[in-house]
Structures are given as structure tokens and as C-alpha cells.
Design a protein around this motif. Structure first.
Motif, PDB file in Angstrom:
ATOM      1  N   ALA A   1      34.949  16.069  35.972  1.00 21.69           N
ATOM      2  CA  ALA A   1      34.414  17.504  36.148  1.00 21.69           C
ATOM      3  C   ALA A   1      35.277  18.465  36.052  1.00 21.69           C
ATOM      4  CB  ALA A   1      34.028  17.626  37.694  1.00 21.69           C
ATOM      5  N   GLU A   2      36.615  18.161  36.212  1.00 23.84           N
ATOM      6  CA  GLU A   2      37.613  19.276  36.069  1.00 23.84           C
ATOM      7  C   GLU A   2      38.173  19.158  34.417  1.00 23.84           C
ATOM      8  OE1 GLU A   2      42.381  19.942  37.486  1.00 23.84           O
ATOM      9  OE2 GLU A   2      42.013  17.884  36.838  1.00 23.84           O
ATOM     10  N   LYS A   3      37.977  18.096  33.794  1.00 27.29           N
ATOM     11  CA  LYS A   3      38.273  17.923  32.518  1.00 27.29           C
ATOM     12  C   LYS A   3      37.297  18.501  31.599  1.00 27.29           C
ATOM     13  CE  LYS A   3      40.627  14.647  29.105  1.00 27.29           C
ATOM     14  NZ  LYS A   3      41.495  13.589  29.041  1.00 27.29           N
ATOM     15  N   TYR A   4      35.963  18.206  31.844  1.00 25.59           N
ATOM     16  CA  TYR A   4      34.740  18.416  30.796  1.00 25.59           C
ATOM     17  C   TYR A   4      33.889  19.342  31.031  1.00 25.59           C
ATOM     18  CZ  TYR A   4      36.275  14.209  28.642  1.00 25.59           C
ATOM     19  OH  TYR A   4      37.105  13.035  27.945  1.00 25.59           O
ATOM     20  N   PHE A   5      33.816  20.020  32.489  1.00 24.40           N
ATOM     21  CA  PHE A   5      32.984  21.020  32.929  1.00 24.40           C
ATOM     22  C   PHE A   5      33.908  22.453  32.781  1.00 24.40           C
ATOM     23  CE2 PHE A   5      30.224  18.160  35.691  1.00 24.40           C
ATOM     24  CZ  PHE A   5      29.491  17.350  34.413  1.00 24.40           C
ATOM     25  N   SER A   6      33.094  23.277  32.606  1.00 23.75           N
ATOM     26  CA  SER A   6      33.406  24.828  32.658  1.00 23.75           C
ATOM     27  C   SER A   6      32.672  25.768  33.022  1.00 23.75           C
ATOM     28  CB  SER A   6      34.029  24.978  31.327  1.00 23.75           C
ATOM     29  OG  SER A   6      33.241  25.222  30.298  1.00 23.75           O
TER      30      SER A   6
ATOM     31  N   ASP B   1      41.384   7.395  25.220  1.00 24.56           N
ATOM     32  CA  ASP B   1      41.744   7.755  26.535  1.00 24.56           C
ATOM     33  C   ASP B   1      40.961   8.759  27.088  1.00 24.56           C
ATOM     34  OD1 ASP B   1      43.531   5.470  26.468  1.00 24.56           O
ATOM     35  OD2 ASP B   1      45.353   6.874  26.346  1.00 24.56           O
ATOM     36  N   ASP B   2      40.566   9.817  26.176  1.00 20.48           N
ATOM     37  CA  ASP B   2      39.950  10.965  26.671  1.00 20.48           C
ATOM     38  C   ASP B   2      38.258  10.827  26.864  1.00 20.48           C
ATOM     39  OD1 ASP B   2      41.810  13.174  24.580  1.00 20.48           O
ATOM     40  OD2 ASP B   2      42.145  12.560  26.633  1.00 20.48           O
ATOM     41  N   LEU B   3      37.957   9.838  26.160  1.00 20.68           N
ATOM     42  CA  LEU B   3      36.333   9.533  26.550  1.00 20.68           C
ATOM     43  C   LEU B   3      35.981   9.008  27.908  1.00 20.68           C
ATOM     44  CD1 LEU B   3      35.666   7.764  23.154  1.00 20.68           C
ATOM     45  CD2 LEU B   3      35.349  10.140  23.654  1.00 20.68           C
ATOM     46  N   PRO B   4      34.980   9.717  28.453  1.00 23.67           N
ATOM     47  CA  PRO B   4      34.592   9.400  29.961  1.00 23.67           C
ATOM     48  C   PRO B   4      34.214   7.929  30.045  1.00 23.67           C
ATOM     49  CG  PRO B   4      32.939  10.610  28.775  1.00 23.67           C
ATOM     50  CD  PRO B   4      34.041  10.553  27.997  1.00 23.67           C
TER      51      PRO B   4
ATOM     52  N   VAL C   1      26.702  19.831  48.978  1.00 22.65           N
ATOM     53  CA  VAL C   1      26.199  18.440  48.290  1.00 22.65           C
ATOM     54  C   VAL C   1      27.213  17.419  47.982  1.00 22.65           C
ATOM     55  CG1 VAL C   1      24.999  17.730  46.328  1.00 22.65           C
ATOM     56  CG2 VAL C   1      24.234  19.968  47.606  1.00 22.65           C
ATOM     57  N   VAL C   2      27.403  16.297  48.154  1.00 21.59           N
ATOM     58  CA  VAL C   2      28.322  15.369  47.911  1.00 21.59           C
ATOM     59  C   VAL C   2      27.563  14.663  46.765  1.00 21.59           C
ATOM     60  CG1 VAL C   2      29.180  13.232  48.634  1.00 21.59           C
ATOM     61  CG2 VAL C   2      28.963  14.746  50.383  1.00 21.59           C
ATOM     62  N   VAL C   3      28.234  14.943  45.503  1.00 18.41           N
ATOM     63  CA  VAL C   3      27.704  14.469  44.260  1.00 18.41           C
ATOM     64  C   VAL C   3      27.839  12.994  44.221  1.00 18.41           C
ATOM     65  CG1 VAL C   3      28.055  14.960  41.951  1.00 18.41           C
ATOM     66  CG2 VAL C   3      28.066  16.963  43.223  1.00 18.41           C
ATOM     67  N   GLU C   4      26.930  12.486  43.688  1.00 24.49           N
ATOM     68  CA  GLU C   4      26.879  11.018  43.511  1.00 24.49           C
ATOM     69  C   GLU C   4      26.784  10.552  42.101  1.00 24.49           C
ATOM     70  OE1 GLU C   4      23.370   9.788  45.858  1.00 24.49           O
ATOM     71  OE2 GLU C   4      25.004   9.875  47.665  1.00 24.49           O
ATOM     72  N   GLU C   5      26.054  11.561  41.020  1.00 22.22           N
ATOM     73  CA  GLU C   5      25.949  11.596  39.639  1.00 22.22           C
ATOM     74  C   GLU C   5      25.977  13.206  39.227  1.00 22.22           C
ATOM     75  OE1 GLU C   5      22.164   9.794  38.447  1.00 22.22           O
ATOM     76  OE2 GLU C   5      22.177   8.558  40.079  1.00 22.22           O
ATOM     77  N   GLN C   6      26.661  13.238  38.066  1.00 20.50           N
ATOM     78  CA  GLN C   6      26.587  14.651  37.514  1.00 20.50           C
ATOM     79  C   GLN C   6      26.513  14.259  35.991  1.00 20.50           C
ATOM     80  OE1 GLN C   6      30.584  15.997  38.799  1.00 20.50           O
ATOM     81  NE2 GLN C   6      31.475  14.405  37.523  1.00 20.50           N
ATOM     82  N   HIS C   7      25.809  15.278  35.143  1.00 17.73           N
ATOM     83  CA  HIS C   7      25.356  15.319  33.872  1.00 17.73           C
ATOM     84  C   HIS C   7      25.253  16.346  32.958  1.00 17.73           C
ATOM     85  CE1 HIS C   7      23.618  11.219  34.944  1.00 17.73           C
ATOM     86  NE2 HIS C   7      23.011  11.942  36.120  1.00 17.73           N
ATOM     87  N   PHE C   8      25.687  16.606  31.978  1.00 13.76           N
ATOM     88  CA  PHE C   8      25.675  17.631  31.218  1.00 13.76           C
ATOM     89  C   PHE C   8      23.852  18.061  30.813  1.00 13.76           C
ATOM     90  CE2 PHE C   8      29.426  15.754  29.400  1.00 13.76           C
ATOM     91  CZ  PHE C   8      30.596  16.830  29.687  1.00 13.76           C
ATOM     92  N   ALA C   9      23.781  19.438  31.164  1.00  9.60           N
ATOM     93  CA  ALA C   9      22.109  19.564  31.170  1.00  9.60           C
ATOM     94  C   ALA C   9      21.783  20.665  30.100  1.00  9.60           C
ATOM     95  CB  ALA C   9      21.727  20.057  32.553  1.00  9.60           C
TER      96      ALA C   9
END
Length: 134
Positions: free
Chosen positions: A61-66, A130-133, A95-103
Motif C-alpha cells: 500500500a505504501e509503495k503503490y497507493f497514493s 523486486d518491485d513487482l507485487p 477496518v482491518v484490511v484483508e484484501e486490497q485492490h486497484f479499482a
């Protein structure tokens, strides 16, 4: 059953910290602005939902979400009660996140979508394995 499914926009960039201990765990936090179904006087209203995410999902999340990005999450509600240093009873719901997705699609201020190369694949610039999730 305790299941939450939300889609909304990040109000700011996710923040990450590491829990103390022998094996520190990444703990990420972000807030989702989720539009309400009904509009008030023609304007959409939103709820601001605090979310917490752990481990590799937190670093992702820190690396890919903004800020401003549309994401979808699946998780569970958590209520924490405690007494602060002044003796006041406090409560926090998140909310305790179990899954997160680009939407959503990319913001207008980001690079425009690229066309696929002749082989049908989209080019990926400046990304190392190394950067790929995954």
C-alpha cells in the motif's frame, strides 16, 4: 459474520510504521473516502473510513497507493476500547484490511495509457523484478 467490502478514494498517501518487538511487523494506515448512495442538495456526501493493514500488504500500500486513487478493500470491522492517560474512555472503529485492490483508472494528471506493443504486451518501464507485487 464480520465482513466489510468498500470502494473509495484515498484521502492521503498511506502511512507505514513498524510494530516493536523481536520481529517487527509493518503496520499501514490509510483513510478511504466512500461516497454515500444518496446526495444532499445535488452534492455527494462521503464517509471517511479509517483502515489498517499489516505485513506485506502494508508495504504494498505504501509503495503503490497514493492520495486520490480509487481502491477496493475487503476486511472486517474492529472496535478498540481503551482509557487514555487522563482517565477518559476512548473508542476507535476501523477496518482491518484483508484484501486490497486497484479499482479505478489512472488520474488525469498521470501519464496517459500506453498502447500495447506489436506482441500485444504493454511496456513496463523502470520496474525491476523486486518491485513487482507478485
Amino acid at each position: 459474520m464480520n465482513k466489510v467490502v468498500l470502494m473509495g478514494r484515498l484521502t492521503k498517501n498511506p502511512e507505514i510504521r513498524y510494530a516493536e518487538g523481536e520481529n517487527p511487523v509493518a503496520v499501514g494506515r490509510y483513510t478511504l473516502a466512500v461516497n454515500r448512495r444518496w446526495k444532499k442538495e445535488g452534492e455527494a456526501e462521503a464517509d471517511f473510513i479509517p483502515c489498517i493493514v499489516f505485513g506485506k500488504s502494508a508495504t504494498f500500500a505504501e509503495k503503490y497507493f497514493s492520495k486520490g486513487q480509487m481502491i477496493g478493500i475487503v476486511g472486517r470491522m474492529q472496535v478498540r476500547n481503551w482509557t487514555d492517560k487522563d482517565g477518559n474512555k476512548r473508542r476507535n472503529i476501523e477496518v482491518v484490511v484483508e484484501e486490497q485492490h486497484f479499482a479505478g483508472s489512472k488520474n488525469e494528471n498521470q501519464e496517459p495509457r500506453r498502447e500495447p506493443a506489436e506482441d500485444g504486451f504493454y511496456p513496463i518501464d523502470d520496474i525491476e523484478d523486486d518491485d513487482l507485487p507478485f
